[in-house]
Design a protein around this motif. Structure first.
Motif, short mmCIF file in Angstrom:
data_model
loop_
_atom_site.label_atom_id
_atom_site.label_comp_id
_atom_site.label_asym_id
_atom_site.label_seq_id
_atom_site.Cartn_x
_atom_site.Cartn_y
_atom_site.Cartn_z
N THR A 30 0.82 -1.22 0.00
CA THR A 30 0.00 0.00 0.00
C THR A 30 0.84 1.26 0.00
O THR A 30 0.31 2.36 -0.17
CB THR A 30 -0.93 0.04 1.23
OG1 THR A 30 -0.13 -0.07 2.42
CG2 THR A 30 -1.97 -1.07 1.18
N GLY A 31 2.15 1.10 0.20
CA GLY A 31 3.04 2.26 0.24
C GLY A 31 3.14 2.91 1.60
O GLY A 31 3.82 3.93 1.76
N LEU A 32 2.48 2.34 2.60
CA LEU A 32 2.56 2.90 3.95
C LEU A 32 3.94 2.68 4.56
O LEU A 32 4.38 3.44 5.43
CB LEU A 32 1.48 2.31 4.85
CG LEU A 32 0.03 2.64 4.46
CD1 LEU A 32 -0.95 1.93 5.38
CD2 LEU A 32 -0.21 4.14 4.51
N CYS A 33 4.59 1.61 4.13
CA CYS A 33 5.96 1.34 4.57
C CYS A 33 6.83 1.09 3.35
O CYS A 33 6.36 0.60 2.32
CB CYS A 33 6.00 0.12 5.51
SG CYS A 33 5.18 0.39 7.10
N LYS A 34 8.13 1.38 3.47
CA LYS A 34 9.02 1.29 2.33
C LYS A 34 9.45 -0.14 2.03
O LYS A 34 9.78 -0.47 0.88
CB LYS A 34 10.26 2.15 2.57
CG LYS A 34 9.95 3.64 2.69
CD LYS A 34 11.21 4.44 2.98
CE LYS A 34 10.90 5.92 3.12
NZ LYS A 34 12.13 6.72 3.43
N SER A 35 9.46 -0.98 3.03
CA SER A 35 9.96 -2.34 2.87
C SER A 35 9.34 -3.24 3.91
O SER A 35 8.65 -2.78 4.83
CB SER A 35 11.49 -2.35 3.01
OG SER A 35 11.85 -1.94 4.32
N LEU A 36 9.61 -4.54 3.80
CA LEU A 36 9.11 -5.48 4.80
C LEU A 36 9.73 -5.22 6.16
O LEU A 36 9.05 -5.30 7.19
CB LEU A 36 9.39 -6.91 4.35
CG LEU A 36 8.59 -7.42 3.15
CD1 LEU A 36 9.05 -8.82 2.76
CD2 LEU A 36 7.10 -7.42 3.44
N THR A 69 7.49 -1.06 12.17
CA THR A 69 6.31 -0.25 12.49
C THR A 69 5.35 -1.03 13.39
O THR A 69 4.81 -0.49 14.36
CB THR A 69 5.59 0.16 11.19
OG1 THR A 69 6.48 0.96 10.40
CG2 THR A 69 4.33 0.95 11.49
N VAL A 70 5.15 -2.31 13.08
CA VAL A 70 4.26 -3.15 13.91
C VAL A 70 4.84 -3.33 15.30
O VAL A 70 4.14 -3.20 16.31
CB VAL A 70 4.03 -4.51 13.22
CG1 VAL A 70 3.22 -5.43 14.16
CG2 VAL A 70 3.29 -4.32 11.90
#
Length: 425
Positions: free
Chosen positions: A366-372, A378-379
């Motif tokens: 979704t683009g909310l984060c840049k990578s896994l 973030t989580v």
């Protein structure tokens, strides 16, 4: 209009609604002598009116509330040709398609004007007087009064003449038909004023010239300005296209966002042009923009008023609920599916196949984060939410029973970054 209300022309001037006009003193005198009849026209070149048309309808409603008689013309004849565009020739639509668009546009106009007593508006169709006329009658009775030099000087025509595509006689003749409309409405209804956008000025004055030549009387025209955004582009356009009044073409949520996102430098102008609020309220909102711009009070007032006007109080309420719920300040369960879908489309939507990917993959896709790794971090820091519930495991997919309406997810990072996921089954 009560005795304490400003004269309609004074109110229009304060609002910046008079871009061009004929003799305003003569028009004022005619209005002071009693109600006049005016008309505004809409061509059915699409299945819906768009935002640019809305200002014309609102302006017509202002004249009607001031006691003047409104004629709303839907151009069943001119819609078969189309007003010349500066860029290229229009595609001609089949008569049966145009007829269906006439019906749709008449229904769209209906709620904005009063068609009941007292002072009812009247709906008219220029096909009624154009269809029975032969080509010889058009040329002899109408065409002889037009001077080609004036027709060539009109901006849309001259622009096309300078282009490689040129201009067809069909579109070149459009101004003759619109001029004839004003003449017919003068004869049939005593119409002495035509309103429209400033890009229509040449067509408006064509009718004035024709009536003067044929009937020997003076009539009036008044053009409103074109709405533009802070960057100078047309206000009626977005990245996804035209802002339509039909909710199936532009959702109420998307419609609301167009106005809520108005630039501080332009929002007061939009309020003056479009809002029914009195001067004192608009000036108070202007003060709020100057002293409390972060609160976006003027933008919110404009967006709520126009969304309610166009789509109704219930739809506007759903939009407001969605605006809160997407960011965890309301209940997603209170939304209907169409509003949720529209809101997530505006926020940014990705489609995924079942089985649903892991949350980390969704945050990345979704683009909310840049990578896994960014997603997992973030989580772990407690900053990821699914349907407004804080997520705990980045490597697990959201539970199937968490899908809203069986196929939607609201994914959020922090307080302000939201995206939508649609699960295709």
């Amino acid at each position: 209009m009560t005795s304490t209300d400003p004269h309609i022309l004074d109110d229009l001037a304060w609002r910046g609604l008079i871009a061009q006009s004929t003799d305003l003193d003569a028009l004022r005198a005619a209005m002071d002598a009693g109600p006049i009849t005016f008309y505004v026209g809409f061509d059915p070149t699409a299945p819906s009116l768009h935002f640019g048309n809305l200002m014309q309808i609102i302006t017509a409603a202002r004249f009607q509330r001031a006691g003047h008689r409104a004629l709303a013309l839907v151009g069943g004849a001119t819609g078969l040709i189309g007003d010349p565009k500066a860029s290229s020739e229009r595609s001609l639509n089949p008569p049966e398609v145009v007829a269906s668009w006439v019906a749709k546009i008449r229904a769209q106009i209906q709620p904005y004007l009063n068609f009941d007593d007292p002072n009812p508006a009247t709906m008219v169709n220029n096909l009624d007087w154009t269809a029975p006329m032969s080509a010889i009658e058009l040329l002899r009775d109408i065409g002889k009064h037009f001077r080609v030099s004036k027709m060539l000087a009109k901006e849309a025509v001259s622009a096309r003449l300078q282009s490689e595509a040129g201009i067809s006689y069909t579109e070149f003749s459009y101004q003759i038909l619109q001029g004839m409309d004003f003449l017919e409405l003068y004869r049939r209804h005593g119409c002495t004023l035509q309103t429209g956008g400033s890009d229509q000025w040449g067509n408006l004055t064509a009718g004035i010239d024709l009536i003067h030549r044929v009937e020997g009387v003076g009539v009036h025209a008044l053009a409103t300005p074109l709405l533009v955004k802070a960057d100078g582009t047309k206000f009626g356009k977005t990245e996804t296209g035209t802002v339509w009044l039909d909710p199936d073409l532009t959702s109420p949520y998307a419609f609301y966002q167009v106005f809520f996102n108005s630039d501080d430098s332009k929002v007061v102008e939009y309020l003056k042009l479009l809002s029914a609020r009195p001067r004192a309220e608009i000036e108070a909102l202007a003060e709020a923009v100057a002293t409390r711009p972060g609160a976006r009070e003027a933008q919110r007032a404009l967006a709520e008023e126009l969304t309610t006007l166009v789509h109704g109080e219930s739809a506007c309420g759903q939009v407001l609920t969605a605006s809160q719920a997407l960011f965890g300040r309301g209940e997603l369960a209170d939304l209907d599916e169409s509003t949720l879908a529209a809101a997530l489309t505006e926020a940014g939507l990705v489609e995924v196949a079942d089985p649903v990917p892991t949350l980390a993959e969704l945050l990345r896709d979704t683009g909310l984060c840049k990578s896994l790794s960014d997603a997992r971090r973030t989580v772990d820091e407690g900053g990821a939410y699914v349907n407004n519930v804080r997520a705990a495991d980045a490597d697990q997919p959201p539970a199937s029973d968490s899908l809203l309406f069986g196929g939607w997810l609201v994914v959020r990072r922090g307080r302000k970054s939201v995206a939508g996921v649609r699960v295709k089954r």
